[in-house]
Design a protein around this motif. Structure first.
Motif, short mmCIF file in Angstrom:
data_model
loop_
_atom_site.label_atom_id
_atom_site.label_comp_id
_atom_site.label_asym_id
_atom_site.label_seq_id
_atom_site.Cartn_x
_atom_site.Cartn_y
_atom_site.Cartn_z
N GLN A 1 0.82 -1.21 0.00
CA GLN A 1 0.00 0.00 0.00
C GLN A 1 0.86 1.26 0.00
OE1 GLN A 1 -2.63 0.29 3.38
NE2 GLN A 1 -3.72 2.04 2.53
N ASN A 2 0.43 2.26 -0.80
CA ASN A 2 1.09 3.56 -0.92
C ASN A 2 2.50 3.45 -1.51
OD1 ASN A 2 -1.17 4.86 0.18
ND2 ASN A 2 -0.41 4.54 2.25
N ARG A 3 2.71 2.46 -2.34
CA ARG A 3 4.04 2.27 -2.93
C ARG A 3 3.97 2.28 -4.45
NH1 ARG A 3 7.56 1.05 0.98
NH2 ARG A 3 6.65 0.44 2.94
N VAL A 4 4.98 2.92 -5.02
CA VAL A 4 5.19 2.86 -6.46
C VAL A 4 5.90 1.54 -6.72
CG1 VAL A 4 6.45 3.89 -8.39
CG2 VAL A 4 5.29 5.36 -6.71
N ILE A 5 5.46 0.80 -7.71
CA ILE A 5 6.04 -0.50 -8.04
C ILE A 5 6.77 -0.38 -9.38
CG2 ILE A 5 5.58 -2.95 -8.45
CD1 ILE A 5 4.76 -1.96 -5.61
N VAL A 6 8.06 -0.68 -9.36
CA VAL A 6 8.86 -0.66 -10.58
C VAL A 6 9.32 -2.09 -10.85
CG1 VAL A 6 10.87 0.33 -11.76
CG2 VAL A 6 9.66 1.68 -10.02
N PRO A 7 8.73 -2.72 -11.87
CA PRO A 7 9.10 -4.10 -12.17
C PRO A 7 10.40 -4.18 -12.99
CG PRO A 7 7.37 -3.39 -13.66
CD PRO A 7 7.63 -2.25 -12.71
N SER A 8 11.05 -5.33 -12.92
CA SER A 8 12.23 -5.62 -13.72
C SER A 8 11.95 -6.92 -14.47
CB SER A 8 13.46 -5.79 -12.82
OG SER A 8 14.55 -6.31 -13.55
N TYR A 9 12.41 -6.97 -15.72
CA TYR A 9 12.18 -8.14 -16.54
C TYR A 9 13.50 -8.69 -17.06
CZ TYR A 9 7.45 -6.35 -16.42
OH TYR A 9 6.23 -5.91 -15.99
N ASP A 10 13.58 -10.03 -17.15
CA ASP A 10 14.79 -10.66 -17.70
C ASP A 10 14.80 -10.52 -19.21
OD1 ASP A 10 13.15 -12.66 -18.82
OD2 ASP A 10 13.62 -14.13 -17.27
N LYS A 11 15.80 -11.08 -19.85
CA LYS A 11 15.98 -10.92 -21.30
C LYS A 11 14.82 -11.49 -22.11
CE LYS A 11 18.90 -14.92 -21.74
NZ LYS A 11 19.05 -16.04 -21.88
N ASP A 12 14.06 -12.42 -21.53
CA ASP A 12 12.93 -13.02 -22.22
C ASP A 12 11.60 -12.32 -21.92
OD1 ASP A 12 14.53 -15.06 -23.40
OD2 ASP A 12 14.53 -16.11 -21.47
N GLY A 13 11.65 -11.26 -21.11
CA GLY A 13 10.45 -10.52 -20.78
C GLY A 13 9.69 -11.06 -19.58
N ASN A 14 10.32 -11.94 -18.81
CA ASN A 14 9.69 -12.49 -17.61
C ASN A 14 10.05 -11.62 -16.40
OD1 ASN A 14 8.62 -14.88 -18.90
ND2 ASN A 14 10.75 -15.57 -19.01
N LEU A 15 9.06 -11.38 -15.55
CA LEU A 15 9.30 -10.62 -14.33
C LEU A 15 10.36 -11.33 -13.49
CD1 LEU A 15 8.28 -8.21 -12.55
CD2 LEU A 15 6.79 -9.87 -11.43
N ASN A 16 11.43 -10.61 -13.11
CA ASN A 16 12.46 -11.24 -12.28
C ASN A 16 12.65 -10.54 -10.93
OD1 ASN A 16 13.87 -8.97 -13.15
ND2 ASN A 16 15.55 -10.10 -14.09
N TYR A 17 11.99 -9.39 -10.75
CA TYR A 17 12.09 -8.66 -9.49
C TYR A 17 11.19 -7.44 -9.58
CZ TYR A 17 14.39 -7.05 -5.20
OH TYR A 17 14.65 -6.68 -3.91
N PHE A 18 10.96 -6.79 -8.46
CA PHE A 18 10.34 -5.48 -8.48
C PHE A 18 10.78 -4.70 -7.26
CE2 PHE A 18 7.14 -7.99 -6.21
CZ PHE A 18 6.80 -7.17 -5.13
N VAL A 19 10.74 -3.39 -7.39
CA VAL A 19 11.05 -2.50 -6.29
C VAL A 19 9.75 -1.81 -5.90
CG1 VAL A 19 12.28 -0.38 -5.68
CG2 VAL A 19 13.44 -2.14 -7.00
N ALA A 20 9.49 -1.73 -4.60
CA ALA A 20 8.29 -1.07 -4.09
C ALA A 20 8.72 0.07 -3.17
CB ALA A 20 7.42 -2.07 -3.34
#
Length: 176
Positions: free
Chosen positions: A14-33
């Motif tokens: 809650q109340n967080r901006v979510i910045v996703p990260s994707y690997d070379k194939d376009g799969n989610l590999n992490y996110f920062v909140a």
């Protein structure tokens, strides 16, 4: 849109901006909140998974110089070929370090001014593997994310190769 940044208005993030990260194939590999409120007691609340990834790998072209910076918002300011190291340190055994060495990608290192010891460590580490590295001057700025893209590009164009021998001597003198 490029980074698919989102926001949570309720729940665990809650109340967080979510910045996703994707690997070379376009799969989610992490996110920062990141909390949107400046006085938050917990600025970042990240997922309970390994950080040993190549952040923003989907956007990386190993044939061109890369810019290593501390966080995702720094990387967004940098733009092209920026990789956040999700902190201020880089381990020799990490996937990111190994990929840089394997691809022999030149590196621009743009850590915050207060990370001098960590900058020196990373420079020496890359030097052992003969990776070309230049240091971007981030002095007199809170961090790369607080700069305009124009200011960053100007500083990047003036980046210099470190004198590793001089860095070693200065470190030794500081530790006496």
């Amino acid at each position: 849109i490029r980074y698919q940044i989102g926001y949570c208005d309720d729940g665990l993030y809650q109340n967080r901006v979510i910045v996703p990260s994707y690997d070379k194939d376009g799969n989610l590999n992490y996110f920062v909140a990141r909390d949107i409120f400046p006085n938050s007691t917990m600025k970042y609340k990240n997922p309970p998974v390994s950080r040993d990834i190549i952040p923003f790998e989907l956007f990386v072209s190993w044939e061109h110089p890369i810019v290593l910076c501390e966080g995702v918002f720094d990387a967004i300011v940098v733009g092209q070929n920026a990789i956040p190291i999700l902190g201020s340190t880089l381990r020799e055994e990490s996937k990111l370090f190994q990929a840089i060495v394997i691809h022999d990608s030149p590196v621009y290192l743009a850590l915050d001014e207060d990370a001098e010891k960590k900058t020196n460590y990373i420079v020496r580490l890359f030097n052992r593997y003969d990776v070309d590295i230049k240091i971007v001057d981030t002095s007199n700025c809170e961090d790369v994310g607080s700069m305009s893209r124009q200011e960053f590009l100007s500083r990047k164009s003036n980046a210099e190769e470190p004198d590793v021998n001089e860095m070693f001597i200065l470190n030794r003198l500081k530790n006496l």
